[in-house]
Each structure stands twice: as C-alpha cells, then as structure tokens.
Enzyme design. Structure first.
Site, short mmCIF file in Angstrom:
data_model
loop_
_atom_site.label_atom_id
_atom_site.label_comp_id
_atom_site.label_asym_id
_atom_site.label_seq_id
_atom_site.Cartn_x
_atom_site.Cartn_y
_atom_site.Cartn_z
N ILE A 477 129.65 114.22 68.84
CA ILE A 477 129.83 113.16 69.91
C ILE A 477 130.31 111.79 69.22
O ILE A 477 130.16 110.89 69.58
CB ILE A 477 128.36 113.16 70.25
N ILE A 639 124.50 112.27 50.71
CA ILE A 639 125.37 111.85 51.59
C ILE A 639 126.65 112.76 51.58
O ILE A 639 127.01 112.72 50.28
CB ILE A 639 125.94 110.25 51.44
N GLN A 648 128.82 105.61 60.62
CA GLN A 648 127.95 105.68 61.43
C GLN A 648 127.02 104.32 61.15
O GLN A 648 126.37 104.05 62.28
CB GLN A 648 127.04 106.88 60.92
N LYS A 711 118.91 114.24 55.10
CA LYS A 711 117.80 113.86 55.94
C LYS A 711 117.94 113.40 57.39
O LYS A 711 117.14 113.24 57.94
CB LYS A 711 116.83 112.93 55.08
N GLY A 714 122.01 108.87 61.96
CA GLY A 714 122.51 108.54 63.05
C GLY A 714 121.45 107.49 63.51
O GLY A 714 121.84 106.34 64.27
N GLU A 715 120.23 107.87 63.79
CA GLU A 715 118.96 107.03 64.38
C GLU A 715 118.91 105.84 63.57
O GLU A 715 118.68 104.79 63.90
CB GLU A 715 117.96 107.91 64.78
MO1 MOS Z 1 120.69 110.67 69.88
S1 MOS Z 1 119.23 109.40 71.01
O1 MOS Z 1 119.45 112.01 69.58
O2 MOS Z 1 121.80 111.18 70.79
#
Ligand code: MOS
Length: 749
Positions: A477, A639, A648, A711, A714-715
């Site tokens: 994505i 990483i 990211q 680990k 993204g979040e």
């Molecule tokens: Mo993310 S909010 O798990 O695309």
C-alpha cells in the site's frame, strides 16, 4: 530539504525502491487503469437526505440518455446471496452489519450510494446519473456528536465477551488520581479525519462466468477480499480473483470492503460486461471510512517527586447506526507507565453517519494525543522535565499483562531524540524563548503499537540464469514491501538484489493477509527467509552429489554469490547454479514455505515504540504555528530496508502534522453533510507545512516477534506526533490546546 537517517554503529543499507522507476514513469498500473475489452463505467448516485427511505426513484430519463446500459437501484438489483443471511460478509468482521448496496430502500447517511448508472463512457454515465430523480420519506437524523454523547454505549462485541479488551479495565484503586497531591483532569477532542490518499478507491469488476469473478481493486489484502466476495456471492473462493498490483496509498481504508465495490460487481453481473467504478474525491469522505470523532477525558495524578499514582482514561468514539466500529484508543494508557492504579472506559456513539474505519495508528494515535498531552500537563504542574517525568515512570515489564517485554529500547529513543532536537534549549517556562517575532517551543510524545505477526506463504523460483522470482498474495500500500522482501532474500541468500524480483498483489499467489497493523515485514519477511532457507537446502542436497563438502554444510552457511553456490566458511568449493540445474535436467529450483509464529512468544508483551520530537514556532499576533523541525525515533526491531523505513517515518510525521494542525472534517448538522469535502476545504499538509524530518532507528533485533528480528513501523510513525506538536505549542506560547486541529483561532482566543 533533505532528510537524514541515523543508526548507531551500522552503516544503513539503502536499497532503492524496486518499483520506484515504474511509479515515477507512470508504468505502474493501478486498479482503474486496466483496459479490458468492452469496459463500461459505473457512476454512483448518492442520497441527499441523511436518514429515511426512498419513496420513489425515477430512472426513465437516465435510461434513455445516450450510451446508458443500465440504471440499477434496490428496485431492480440482482439479489446478492450474502445479503440474505445474518453473517457479516466483510473481513475482518466488525459488530453490526455493513451497508448492503441496493439491498432495500433505507437511507442511513447522507451520501449513501443508492443507485449506479452504467454507461459506455464515464462522461455519459455522469450525465445520466444527474438525470436520476429521487423522492424520499425523510426522518429526523442525529449526526451531532456533542449533542448525543449521553447515548454512547459499550460495544456489543465487548458485552458478548468479558475478555474483550474493549471492556472496562481496572488496575488497583478506581480513580486513585483524585487524591494525588498533584493532578490534572482534562478533556480532549479529536475530530473525524478523512482518508485522502492520492489514489481514489476504484475497482474494475468482471464476471468471467456466472460463478467466476475477477476484480482489479484498490485493497490492502487480495486474499481477505477474495474471501469476502466469495462469501458475498456464495461462490467458491478459488473462483474469485483479486488483482491489486499497485496501491496509491492506503492507511486503513482498504482493510474493509465497501459498497462501491459490491455496486460494481452487481452492475457487471447485470450488464454482462466489465464495470469500472472510481469514486470521486468527495465520495472518499463518506464511502471508505475515516478516523472517527473521539472525545476523551483523562484524570492523572502523581506524587510531588513525579511518580504516577493513578490514571483514569475515558473515551467515546463515533460509529454508524448500522455497524459497530471500534479501535484500541486506550491501549497505550494501560501499558505505558508504571502507575499502580489505572482504569479505562471505552464507549461508542452510533450516529446517522457512514462507518469509520482504521486510519494509521488506529485508536492508539487518538489515545496518545490525550495521554501524552496529559503527561505533559502533569509534568509542567510538577515542574519536572517531560522526558525526566517519563523516565521516572518507565516500565521494565508490562504492567497490564504482568509479563516481560519481548524487547523495549524506548530509553534509547528518548536519548537520541533529545540530542537531535536540541532538547537542552527548551525552557520549562512557556513563552520565554523567541526567534525574532516568533515564540519557540519544544515538545515530545511517546507512541506504541503491538508487534504482530500472522502467517504467510511465499513461493520462490531460482532459474538457471541465476534470477530469483518470489511470489506472494500480499499487497504493497506504499511502504515498499517488494523492496524490503528483496532485501530479506538478498541477505538470506547472499545474492545481489538486482537478481531478485518479488511479485505481489494477486490472490492466485501464496497466502498472505491484509497489509495492516504494521505486520507485513514481520509476517511476510519471515516467510521469505523461510523459503530462502528451503531453497538453499534443496540446492545443497543437489550439490552434495557433486561436491562432498556440501553434504555437511549447514543451509545457514550456504550462499549464492555471482551465480555460484558457495559455503561461507569454506572458500575452496563453489558450483555454478546453472551447472547444477543443467546436470539435474532442471529449468529451475522451486520452493514454497509457509511461516507463522509459535506459542513461545505469548509469554512476552510485544510492542514497537516511538518517540516524536517537534520544534515549533508560534506567531503571537497571527496564531500561526510552524513546525520547524521534527525528530522521529523508533524502536521497531531490525530495520530491513533503511530508505523505505525512513520514508515511512517521514510519512507518519507528515500525517501527524495534518492531525495536529490542519485536518478537520466539518459537518453541517442541519443537513448531515460534510462542508469539507475536497482538498481545498479539508487541509492535508503540503510540502511547505512539513519541515526537515530526522529519523532515528534503534535497530536492535527482536527475535521473539519473528526470526528476522523486526517489530513493525507503519503505525508508530504517526502515534505520538500530534501530542509532540501540541506540547511544543504549549511550550512556545503557554496555550494548552485540547481540541485538534490546533488552528490559529484557538491560539488567539
Ligand atoms: Mo493500517 S490502519 O493497519 O492500514
């Protein structure tokens, strides 16, 4: 301005994006760009009331318009088999029931798709859609969050299962903060935030046979989408093919299947031709979910020496009337700090709006705004430096689950970040540091997100010319999944990355779940490592027939260097891969491996951690806020791909700046319609809003989460950014803003 990445000790590996050239030259093909013979165009007609039913829908003029093949609504839609039963046809399922396209005459929100016009060109479809006349039976609607907070409820999924983490949580004494010598009680508001990736949600649906469906779809998982539509249409899973080769940005809106997708599939069935539906920017605000408006209240108390005694955190998030959307807003409060007394209370508020969905750092990012703001407020009340305050309440084990962390290197993040942002320049007293006319402030915020690993399978084929092709159904994505997977394989095989291809985004490929929850590298990367090992094992066994030294070599010590199979600790033997294959009459060597986590990891609490730092300048006369510098520090395990990982983090900081300063979905409650419905009114940060971002990775492996030591990133890239900025604004000008976004009017009032 350039961006830098830091790594203590190690020289970062910086593989360029493997599909970067395809993307920048326009060669990458997105869902709406496939040219199929006989392609038709679907245009959605949407409701102009917020609640009620459709009395009459007059489609005659639209049907007579040039180029129109069909006008489909609840009146003449084919019956979708999956709509009949009570099961939830979408994956992953939420409480309630998703909106069923053209199922009946009900209207649940303003902008709901109620009909689709199919035409031979987009323009003819748009014209015909404008000719559809709808009469409604209007009912009174409730869209105003503040006016209805009394109607918030415990989610049904929590009521059903007392172990569901959405239930009320109590550790120690309830509301212990109230008797603390120093305490803060405050309410925080987060507005609804809309998904606005560059690529609009789009799908091309094609029925290859009565029970065989192919879709080119903007989704975050080809396999979950395949399963969802197989269930919806009651056809075998293998009869649904989902293609999502490139996704132009998705941050959670592709984790759920939406009515425009079903509308396209219904239309394709009825006109017996492929139908493309690309929703409009305006429709992005109501059709594909959003980060829900959320009210939070925190009570937090400490002893004068800065030891937390209690935290009480309540939250109410908005959902739709027909579907229960929930998120883990309160998770960070339960596990981040060493307070003996912690209670959390989560509620949802059903309104006549469309269903929200996860958006990057879902729940945690909203929760961290309240928690990390309250921590900053309390630190100031105590007159303790905010980093020092967090260190005094640092946890060496998970206080919620009473178990050790798999790994936690948050202190390293504090240290490096403080140095890079020049934290020593920060003054305890707000509004005391200036740069010309501007007030200067420094702030920080902590973020965390569970380190998840699912199961995935990867197929690998090594051909005689020394090229490796891997395949997996996973999507990318935007983070650069292909690049990271090529890196994992290159490291594992000792091969040059240019010789490796990672093919993804096709439900025919080996299994992978959604790209979501920061779990792809952990999950798919582990499968890549496993399949490379299997490949090496096969090659070793073949080579052993020729060279005795291979028989005793461990697959871990086998590499493929310059087209030759070699042993790392024995430089005297090497065999060209092409010879090996030829002598065994093989075109290629193939292996497929599935990889999943075992039970051992359950003894540990597994989280990624981040600390975001911001230097902001606030103009005392105009109330303008400029983020002058941002430093993002992450403990995300190993990483793998430095360049894309840093991308990211920079993207997360950018999203966080939007959350903090600009993004606000404003609804006119008289009509239940958004007044911010395009990028002119709904402001996402642009280049001029985003400063120099420095990214720092601790880069220490966590082999409890997965065998490659990662680990998830993204979040945590966004969690903690908004409070860092809000705290920096307070430090700059002394105004504590508890309602996002922090716009100039709030600074000046
Ligand atoms: Mo993310 S909010 O798990 O695309």
């Amino acid at each position: 301005m350039g961006n830098q990445i830091f790594s203590p000790g190690e020289k970062p590996n910086s593989l360029d994006r493997v599909d970067g050239r395809l993307k920048v030259t326009g060669a990458a093909k997105y869902s709406a760009e496939y040219q199929l013979p006989g392609l038709t165009y679907g245009v959605l007609v949407t409701s102009t009331i917020t609640k009620g039913s459709i009395k009459n829908i007059d489609t005659k003029a639209a049907e007579r318009a040039p180029g129109v093949l069909a006008v489909i609504s609840h009146v003449n839609s084919v019956k979708v088999p999956g709509f009949a039963d009570n099961e939830h046809p979408t994956e992953p399922s939420t409480g309630g029931k998703p909106l069923r396209a053209f199922h009946n005459d009900r209207v649940y929100f303003n902008g709901q798709p109620i009909a689709i016009v199919v035409a031979d060109t987009l323009e003819r479809g748009q014209h015909a859609a404008s000719l559809v006349k709808v009469q409604y039976n209007k009912e009174e609607h409730s869209t105003d969050f503040e006016a209805n907070t009394g109607k918030a409820v415990l989610p049904a999924q929590a009521k059903k299962n007392k172990d569901n983490p959405l239930n009320d949580y109590n550790r120690g004494r309830a509301d212990a903060y109230k008797t603390a010598p120093v305490k803060i009680e405050a309410e925080y508001i987060h507005p609804s935030e809309m998904h606005n990736p560059m690529e609009l949600q789009s799908i091309i649906a094609l029925w290859e046979a009565d029970d065989k469906l192919t879709i080119y779809d903007k989704v975050q998982g080809t396999k979950p989408t395949q399963k969802a539509f197989a269930k919806e249409w009651n056809i075998p899973v293998e009869n649904v093919k989902v293609i999502a080769k490139f996704v132009g940005g998705a941050f959670g809106n592709g984790l759920h299947n939406w009515p425009h997708e079903t509308a396209a599939i219904i239309a394709a069935k009825q006109v017996k031709r492929p139908v493309k539906v690309a929703i409009t920017r305006e429709q992005m605000f109501t059709m594909v979910g959003y980060r829900p408006r959320t009210w939070q209240k925190i009570g937090i108390g400490a002893s004068p020496d800065g030891k937390l005694t209690g935290i009480s955190h309540e939250s109410i998030g908005q959902t739709s009337s027909y579907e229960e959307f929930t998120e883990s807003t309160l998770q960070q409060t339960r596990m981040m700090y060493a307070a003996a007394n912690v209670s959390t209370r989560y509620r949802i508020l059903p309104l006549d709006v469309s269903t929200p969905i996860w958006m990057r750092g879902p729940g945690e990012a909203t929760g961290a705004f309240a928690l990390e703001s309250a921590m900053d407020e309390l630190a100031y009340a105590l007159q303790i430096d905010p980093i020092e305050f967090r260190l005094r309440n640092y946890t060496e084990a998970d206080p919620e689950k009473n178990q050790p962390w798999s790994t936690k290197f948050l202190k390293e993040c504090f240290q490096m970040g403080a140095e890079k942002i020049s934290w020593s320049k920060r003054k305890m007293e707000p509004a005391t540091l200036r740069a010309g006319e501007w007030l200067v402030g420094y702030g920080m915020g902590v973020g965390t997100f569970g380190a998840h690993r699912g199961s995935a399978a990867v197929r690998a084929k090594l051909s005689a010319d020394g090229n490796l092709l891997m395949q997996c159904a996973v999507t990318d994505i935007g983070p650069g999944t292909g690049t990271a997977m090529v890196q994992v394989a290159a490291t594992s095989l000792g091969m040059a990355p240019e010789k490796i291809t990672f093919d993804l985004g096709n439900s025919d490929y080996p299994m992978a779940g959604n790209q979501g929850g920061s779990s792809t590298v952990n999950t798919v990367g582990s499968a890549v490592q496993a399949v490379c090992k299997a490949l090496k094992q096969k090659l070793r066994d073949i080579a052993a027939k020729k060279e005795a030294a291979f028989a005793t070599a461990s697959p871990d010590n086998i590499i493929i260097k310059n087209g030759k199979l070699s042993i790392t600790d024995n430089s005297s033997v090497s065999v060209p891969v092409s010879d090996l294959l030829q002598q065994n009459n093989l075109q290629e060597i193939e292996a497929t491996e599935e990889s999943r986590s075992g039970e051992e990891g359950n003894k540990y609490s597994k989280y990624s951690f981040s600390v975001h730092f911001a230097e902001v300048h606030v103009h005392p006369k105009t109330g303008q806020v400029r983020v002058k510098k941002a430093v993002a520090c992450a403990d995300a395990g190993t990483i793998i791909s430095w360049k894309t990982a840093a991308n990211q983090m920079i993207g997360g900081v950018t999203g966080g700046i939007g959350m903090a300063l600009t993004e606000d979905a404003v609804m006119d409650h008289r009509f239940g319609r958004y007044v911010t419905k395009d990028l002119a009114d709904y402001h996402v940060p642009v280049h001029a809003d985003v400063p120099h971002v420095e990214v720092y990775f601790v880069n220490k492996p966590d082999y409890i989460v997965d065998p490659i030591g990662t680990k998830g990133l993204g979040e945590i890239a966004i969690i903690g950014v908004a409070p860092a900025i809000a705290n920096a604004v307070f430090n700059a000008c002394g105004k504590r803003i508890r309602e996002l976004p922090i716009t100039p009017d709030k600074i000046l009032l």
